[in-house]
Design a protein around this motif. Sequence first.
Motif, PDB file in Angstrom:
ATOM      1  N   ASN A  43       0.797  -1.232   0.000  1.00  0.00           N
ATOM      2  CA  ASN A  43       0.000   0.000   0.000  1.00  0.00           C
ATOM      3  C   ASN A  43       0.826   1.277   0.000  1.00  0.00           C
ATOM      4  OD1 ASN A  43      -2.516  -1.416   0.057  1.00  0.00           O
ATOM      5  ND2 ASN A  43      -2.105  -1.863   2.215  1.00  0.00           N
ATOM      6  N   TYR A  44       2.124   1.157  -0.189  1.00  0.00           N
ATOM      7  CA  TYR A  44       3.008   2.322  -0.204  1.00  0.00           C
ATOM      8  C   TYR A  44       3.865   2.244  -1.470  1.00  0.00           C
ATOM      9  CZ  TYR A  44       1.455   2.787   4.594  1.00  0.00           C
ATOM     10  OH  TYR A  44       0.678   2.931   5.712  1.00  0.00           O
ATOM     11  N   GLU A  45       3.330   2.767  -2.555  1.00  0.00           N
ATOM     12  CA  GLU A  45       3.957   2.632  -3.869  1.00  0.00           C
ATOM     13  C   GLU A  45       5.381   3.195  -3.913  1.00  0.00           C
ATOM     14  OE1 GLU A  45       3.222   4.118  -8.466  1.00  0.00           O
ATOM     15  OE2 GLU A  45       1.613   4.328  -7.013  1.00  0.00           O
ATOM     16  N   TYR A  46       5.619   4.266  -3.177  1.00  0.00           N
ATOM     17  CA  TYR A  46       6.916   4.933  -3.256  1.00  0.00           C
ATOM     18  C   TYR A  46       7.900   4.517  -2.167  1.00  0.00           C
ATOM     19  CZ  TYR A  46       5.069   7.703  -7.019  1.00  0.00           C
ATOM     20  OH  TYR A  46       4.543   8.082  -8.221  1.00  0.00           O
ATOM     21  N   TRP A  89       8.888  11.876  -1.319  1.00  0.00           N
ATOM     22  CA  TRP A  89       7.750  11.654  -2.206  1.00  0.00           C
ATOM     23  C   TRP A  89       6.465  12.284  -1.657  1.00  0.00           C
ATOM     24  CZ3 TRP A  89       9.482  10.282  -6.654  1.00  0.00           C
ATOM     25  CH2 TRP A  89      10.631   9.499  -6.751  1.00  0.00           C
ATOM     26  N   PRO A  90       5.612  12.818  -2.528  1.00  0.00           N
ATOM     27  CA  PRO A  90       4.335  13.399  -2.076  1.00  0.00           C
ATOM     28  C   PRO A  90       3.488  12.418  -1.259  1.00  0.00           C
ATOM     29  CG  PRO A  90       4.742  14.027  -4.345  1.00  0.00           C
ATOM     30  CD  PRO A  90       5.826  13.031  -3.974  1.00  0.00           C
ATOM     31  N   GLU A  91       3.572  11.134  -1.567  1.00  0.00           N
ATOM     32  CA  GLU A  91       2.841  10.112  -0.810  1.00  0.00           C
ATOM     33  C   GLU A  91       3.166  10.181   0.686  1.00  0.00           C
ATOM     34  OE1 GLU A  91       2.721   5.839  -2.225  1.00  0.00           O
ATOM     35  OE2 GLU A  91       4.122   5.600  -0.537  1.00  0.00           O
ATOM     36  N   LYS A 108      -1.079   7.976  10.686  1.00  0.00           N
ATOM     37  CA  LYS A 108      -0.555   7.477   9.406  1.00  0.00           C
ATOM     38  C   LYS A 108       0.907   7.041   9.524  1.00  0.00           C
ATOM     39  CE  LYS A 108      -3.775  10.006   6.528  1.00  0.00           C
ATOM     40  NZ  LYS A 108      -3.965  11.033   5.511  1.00  0.00           N
ATOM     41  N   THR A 109       1.651   7.690  10.397  1.00  0.00           N
ATOM     42  CA  THR A 109       3.040   7.270  10.636  1.00  0.00           C
ATOM     43  C   THR A 109       3.057   5.858  11.201  1.00  0.00           C
ATOM     44  OG1 THR A 109       3.787   9.529  11.036  1.00  0.00           O
ATOM     45  CG2 THR A 109       5.140   7.756  11.967  1.00  0.00           C
ATOM     46  N   PHE A 110       2.209   5.632  12.194  1.00  0.00           N
ATOM     47  CA  PHE A 110       2.208   4.322  12.842  1.00  0.00           C
ATOM     48  C   PHE A 110       1.578   3.249  11.957  1.00  0.00           C
ATOM     49  CE2 PHE A 110       3.056   7.271  16.224  1.00  0.00           C
ATOM     50  CZ  PHE A 110       4.130   6.646  16.847  1.00  0.00           C
ATOM     51  N   ALA A 111       0.718   3.646  11.030  1.00  0.00           N
ATOM     52  CA  ALA A 111       0.198   2.682  10.055  1.00  0.00           C
ATOM     53  C   ALA A 111       1.336   2.191   9.164  1.00  0.00           C
ATOM     54  CB  ALA A 111      -0.920   3.309   9.227  1.00  0.00           C
ATOM     55  N   LEU A 112       2.203   3.101   8.715  1.00  0.00           N
ATOM     56  CA  LEU A 112       3.357   2.706   7.901  1.00  0.00           C
ATOM     57  C   LEU A 112       4.312   1.829   8.712  1.00  0.00           C
ATOM     58  CD1 LEU A 112       5.335   2.729   5.512  1.00  0.00           C
ATOM     59  CD2 LEU A 112       6.173   4.945   6.375  1.00  0.00           C
ATOM     60  N   VAL A 113       4.639   2.265   9.911  1.00  0.00           N
ATOM     61  CA  VAL A 113       5.559   1.495  10.749  1.00  0.00           C
ATOM     62  C   VAL A 113       5.004   0.090  11.004  1.00  0.00           C
ATOM     63  CG1 VAL A 113       6.561   1.352  13.061  1.00  0.00           C
ATOM     64  CG2 VAL A 113       6.630   3.513  11.804  1.00  0.00           C
ATOM     65  N   VAL A 119       5.117  -6.875   7.548  1.00  0.00           N
ATOM     66  CA  VAL A 119       5.693  -7.539   6.378  1.00  0.00           C
ATOM     67  C   VAL A 119       6.983  -8.268   6.739  1.00  0.00           C
ATOM     68  CG1 VAL A 119       6.775  -7.145   4.120  1.00  0.00           C
ATOM     69  CG2 VAL A 119       4.577  -6.071   4.664  1.00  0.00           C
ATOM     70  N   THR A 120       7.894  -7.582   7.421  1.00  0.00           N
ATOM     71  CA  THR A 120       9.169  -8.251   7.735  1.00  0.00           C
ATOM     72  C   THR A 120       8.959  -9.432   8.663  1.00  0.00           C
ATOM     73  OG1 THR A 120       9.654  -6.619   9.468  1.00  0.00           O
ATOM     74  CG2 THR A 120      10.628  -6.240   7.315  1.00  0.00           C
TER      75      THR A 120
END
Length: 181
Positions: A43-46, A89-91, A108-113, A119-120
Amino acid sequence: TMVDTSRNAVPTLSAIYRFIDHLAIMGYDTLLMYMEDTIKLENYEYFGYMRGRYTPDDLKAMDDYAFEYGMEILPCIQCYAHMEKYLIWPEAAPIKDTTTVMLAREDKTFALVEEIIRVTSSCLRTNRIHIGMDEAWNMGRGAFLTKHGYVPPFDIFNEYMDRLMPIVRKYGLTAMMWSDM
């Protein structure tokens, strides 16, 4: 030992396999993979865009290869700073505090983290993870300052860790981090 897959060229799978071969011959049992944004996230193209990045299948293949030697692959990710390659990146604008540090207190920061950790941890057998957290020297001095006013960095960091550690535990992991903060 640790291999840095975030600077210059990202090593190919065959290069990682050769590295594992050499480590196994020397008797090593752990390979730390330093990956800032070199992981493919759905969900994070960039995230890792134009830099080379490992897919979940790549990570699983590396882990399987290392496992045959009795070796553990331990992910070394970044959960706060050292994100300059992604934050351009703008994303990433909604989670950017400064050029290198992600925005604290931002869902949103913690969603990415959490996605990085999910994944890992789903690709590697280990129950250990290195969460980085180093060199976040300018935390709270960009978008955070505009949004929340001045907060002492020590307070920002501790609050961030209070929010990060439940994510780590959710995936059954034991965390380690660099000690410079």
